[in-house]
Design a protein around this motif. Structure first.
Motif, PDB file in Angstrom:
ATOM      1  N   ARG A 108       0.847  -1.052   0.073  1.00 55.08           N
ATOM      2  CA  ARG A 108      -0.023   0.150  -0.070  1.00 55.08           C
ATOM      3  C   ARG A 108       1.094   1.262   0.046  1.00 55.08           C
ATOM      4  O   ARG A 108       0.525   2.188  -0.550  1.00 55.08           O
ATOM      5  N   ARG A 197     -14.234  13.987   1.976  1.00 57.54           N
ATOM      6  CA  ARG A 197     -13.014  13.283   2.286  1.00 57.54           C
ATOM      7  C   ARG A 197     -12.280  13.269   0.932  1.00 57.54           C
ATOM      8  O   ARG A 197     -10.840  13.518   0.928  1.00 57.54           O
ATOM      9  N   LYS A 207      -2.666   6.684   1.333  1.00 56.92           N
ATOM     10  CA  LYS A 207      -2.449   7.273   2.450  1.00 56.92           C
ATOM     11  C   LYS A 207      -1.470   8.800   2.283  1.00 56.92           C
ATOM     12  O   LYS A 207      -0.368   8.874   2.489  1.00 56.92           O
ATOM     13  N   TYR A 212      -5.528  14.084   5.404  1.00 55.01           N
ATOM     14  CA  TYR A 212      -5.832  14.380   6.812  1.00 55.01           C
ATOM     15  C   TYR A 212      -5.945  15.546   7.144  1.00 55.01           C
ATOM     16  O   TYR A 212      -6.704  15.898   7.829  1.00 55.01           O
ATOM     17  N   GLU A 243     -16.193   6.297   4.869  1.00 57.33           N
ATOM     18  CA  GLU A 243     -15.346   5.837   5.849  1.00 57.33           C
ATOM     19  C   GLU A 243     -15.255   6.794   6.797  1.00 57.33           C
ATOM     20  O   GLU A 243     -15.419   7.807   6.751  1.00 57.33           O
ATOM     21  N   THR A 245     -12.321   8.952   9.288  1.00 55.60           N
ATOM     22  CA  THR A 245     -11.155   9.819   8.670  1.00 55.60           C
ATOM     23  C   THR A 245      -9.843   8.838   8.867  1.00 55.60           C
ATOM     24  O   THR A 245      -9.082   8.920   7.705  1.00 55.60           O
ATOM     25  N   ALA A 246      -9.863   7.748   9.544  1.00 58.68           N
ATOM     26  CA  ALA A 246      -8.577   6.986   9.609  1.00 58.68           C
ATOM     27  C   ALA A 246      -9.268   5.393   9.977  1.00 58.68           C
ATOM     28  O   ALA A 246      -8.374   4.777  10.495  1.00 58.68           O
ATOM     29  N   ASN A 248     -11.941   2.239   8.366  1.00 58.39           N
ATOM     30  CA  ASN A 248     -13.050   1.809   7.434  1.00 58.39           C
ATOM     31  C   ASN A 248     -14.341   1.590   8.343  1.00 58.39           C
ATOM     32  O   ASN A 248     -14.211   1.469   9.412  1.00 58.39           O
ATOM     33  N   GLY A 269      -8.421  -0.662   3.517  1.00 55.64           N
ATOM     34  CA  GLY A 269      -7.795  -0.845   5.042  1.00 55.64           C
ATOM     35  C   GLY A 269      -7.413  -2.478   5.175  1.00 55.64           C
ATOM     36  O   GLY A 269      -8.035  -3.358   4.677  1.00 55.64           O
ATOM     37  N   ILE A 270      -6.223  -2.570   5.658  1.00 54.82           N
ATOM     38  CA  ILE A 270      -5.650  -4.012   5.888  1.00 54.82           C
ATOM     39  C   ILE A 270      -6.816  -4.506   7.023  1.00 54.82           C
ATOM     40  O   ILE A 270      -6.812  -5.702   7.189  1.00 54.82           O
ATOM     41  N   THR A 271      -6.975  -3.879   7.973  1.00 58.66           N
ATOM     42  CA  THR A 271      -7.877  -4.416   9.118  1.00 58.66           C
ATOM     43  C   THR A 271      -9.229  -4.852   8.390  1.00 58.66           C
ATOM     44  O   THR A 271      -9.863  -5.840   8.780  1.00 58.66           O
ATOM     45  N   GLY A 312      -9.315  -0.124  11.938  1.00 59.56           N
ATOM     46  CA  GLY A 312      -8.216   0.292  11.388  1.00 59.56           C
ATOM     47  C   GLY A 312      -7.114  -0.091  12.204  1.00 59.56           C
ATOM     48  O   GLY A 312      -7.122  -0.459  13.470  1.00 59.56           O
ATOM     49  N   THR A 313      -5.832   0.081  11.664  1.00 59.59           N
ATOM     50  CA  THR A 313      -4.640  -0.522  12.566  1.00 59.59           C
ATOM     51  C   THR A 313      -4.585   0.306  14.038  1.00 59.59           C
ATOM     52  O   THR A 313      -4.470  -0.391  14.935  1.00 59.59           O
TER      53      THR A 313
END
Ligand SMILES: Cc1ncc(COP(=O)(O)O)c(C=O)c1O
Length: 373
Positions: A108, A197, A207, A212, A243, A245-246, A248, A269-271, A312-313
């Motif tokens: 990513r 966004r 990213k 942001y 989504e 802001t940081a 999903n 998102g990886i999560t 999210g992470t």
């Protein structure tokens, strides 16, 4: 007197870690609480890109970067980052810390780099830099479940030049910050009705640092109303959930768990991807489909069994207990069981207390011959 008009600028190379530096970190006692992103670990990995190639990342003491005030990233925002975590291995046999899906983050990062006209970095080199950093900073990986050493790989245009053209020099830096779990209680979500966004063809799916910054003004009414998280709608109709802001977003109705499909306005998102894989083991039917805000709020008002959560992470999984907006709408969401269960499943994997698909639990190899100079 001749006019001082410097047109070029070379950042000073940082010295390698002094010998014995890693040894000296072993006795660190981390404060409690740690907070999130406030306490920086004293080592970073850094590499420069010049003349068309990357130098090998190396470790250096955390310190100020030597940047010209006309550094390109400061003016035109040619800057990207990743957010990832090293977790203490809490499995029966312990062992070195674990990185969660680091190659997905590397891929990513490169997608973000390409979108912003920046050079890719070899995935192996990216992961190796993280491994070396985490190996040296092992004492900074906190011990409690949910805590982590949050890692922030970042890349920015380092050319000192005010013309609106891409940088030709870049800086890759990885920072580390020992952190508590991001949210320990359910969050409230503020539906953003005006600002957007991301737009089609823009940078919403990567990213980019500027994504942001663009959310900060929109977040003011949210804070004034005591809410935690902005929930963005699509930029065209302001109708479909995008989504946070940081994070999903996921919605559960009965045994159906769904999330908006990926597009060029939503970060992959990886999560999110991990939850799509884990959901069926909880007996849930998974779907990627548009989520109409009216349909969602009608279902909540009708007293249906609805759950909303972010992932999210940073947050892992964050149940939403209240949805509101500027019209005074306030909709409590009493149900949070699925979010909490998914959170525990994911933490089990991240901390190595249960098995996981290939590549999800990446053991950080211990340092053998000291950090790379
Ligand atoms: C805009 C946005 N969406 C979603 C996410 C969640 O992505 P991940 O699960 O890969 O951390 C993040 C965090 O990185 C984000 O910044």
């Amino acid at each position: 007197m001749s006019l001082p008009l410097p047109s070029t600028y070379a950042p000073t190379a940082l010295p390698p870690l002094p010998s014995g530096f890693a040894e000296g970190l072993k006795d660190v006692v981390l404060p409690d609480p740690l907070g999130f992103g406030k306490l920086m670990a004293p080592v970073m990995a850094i590499a420069h890109y010049r003349d068309g190639s990357w130098e090998t990342p190396r470790l250096a003491e955390l310190g100020p970067l030597d940047l010209a005030p006309h550094t390109q990233a400061l003016h035109y925002g040619q800057a990207i980052f990743e957010g990832m975590k090293a977790y203490r291995n809490l499995g029966a046999d312990g062992g070195p810390p674990l990185l969660f899906r680091p190659y997905e983050h590397a891929r990513r990062f490169n997608r973000s780099a390409l979108r912003l006209g920046m050079p890719e970095i070899d995935e192996q080199v990216f992961v190796r830099a993280l491994e070396e950093l985490v190996a040296v900073l092992e004492p900074f990986v906190p011990a409690r479940r949910g805590q982590s050493l949050y890692l922030r790989p970042t890349m920015f245009g380092a050319t000192a030049d005010l013309s609106v053209v891409p940088s030709t020099e870049f800086c890759f830096v990885v920072l580390a910050t020992p952190s508590d779990a991001f949210f320990t209680t359910p969050v409230s979500a503020w539906i953003e009705r005006h600002y957007s966004r991301a737009g089609a063809g823009g940078t919403g799916c990567v990213k980019a640092a500027g994504n942001y910054a663009a959310s900060f003004a929109a977040a003011a009414p949210l804070r004034e109303n005591g809410f935690h998280q902005l929930l963005w709608l699509d930029a065209v109709e302001h109708r479909y959930l995008e989504e946070f802001t940081a994070m999903n977003v996921f919605v559960r109705r009965g045994d159906l768990l769904y999330t908006p499909p990926l597009s060029d306005t939503i970060l992959a998102g990886i999560t999110r991807d991990s939850l799509l894989a884990l959901g069926p083991s909880l007996g849930l039917k998974m779907e990627e489909r548009p989520v109409d805000i009216h349909e969602l709020t009608d279902a909540i008002r009708a007293g249906e069994d609805v759950e909303v959560f972010g992932c999210g992470t940073g947050a892992v999984v964050a149940p939403v207990e209240l949805i509101g907006d500027e019209t005074g709408m306030r909709l409590p969401l009493p149900s949070q069981a699925t979010a909490l269960e998914l959170r525990e499943r994911l933490l089990d994997i991240q901390h190595g207390t249960t098995g996981a698909p290939d590549g999800w639990q990446h053991t950080v190899a211990p340092l053998t011959d000291g950090p790379q100079a």
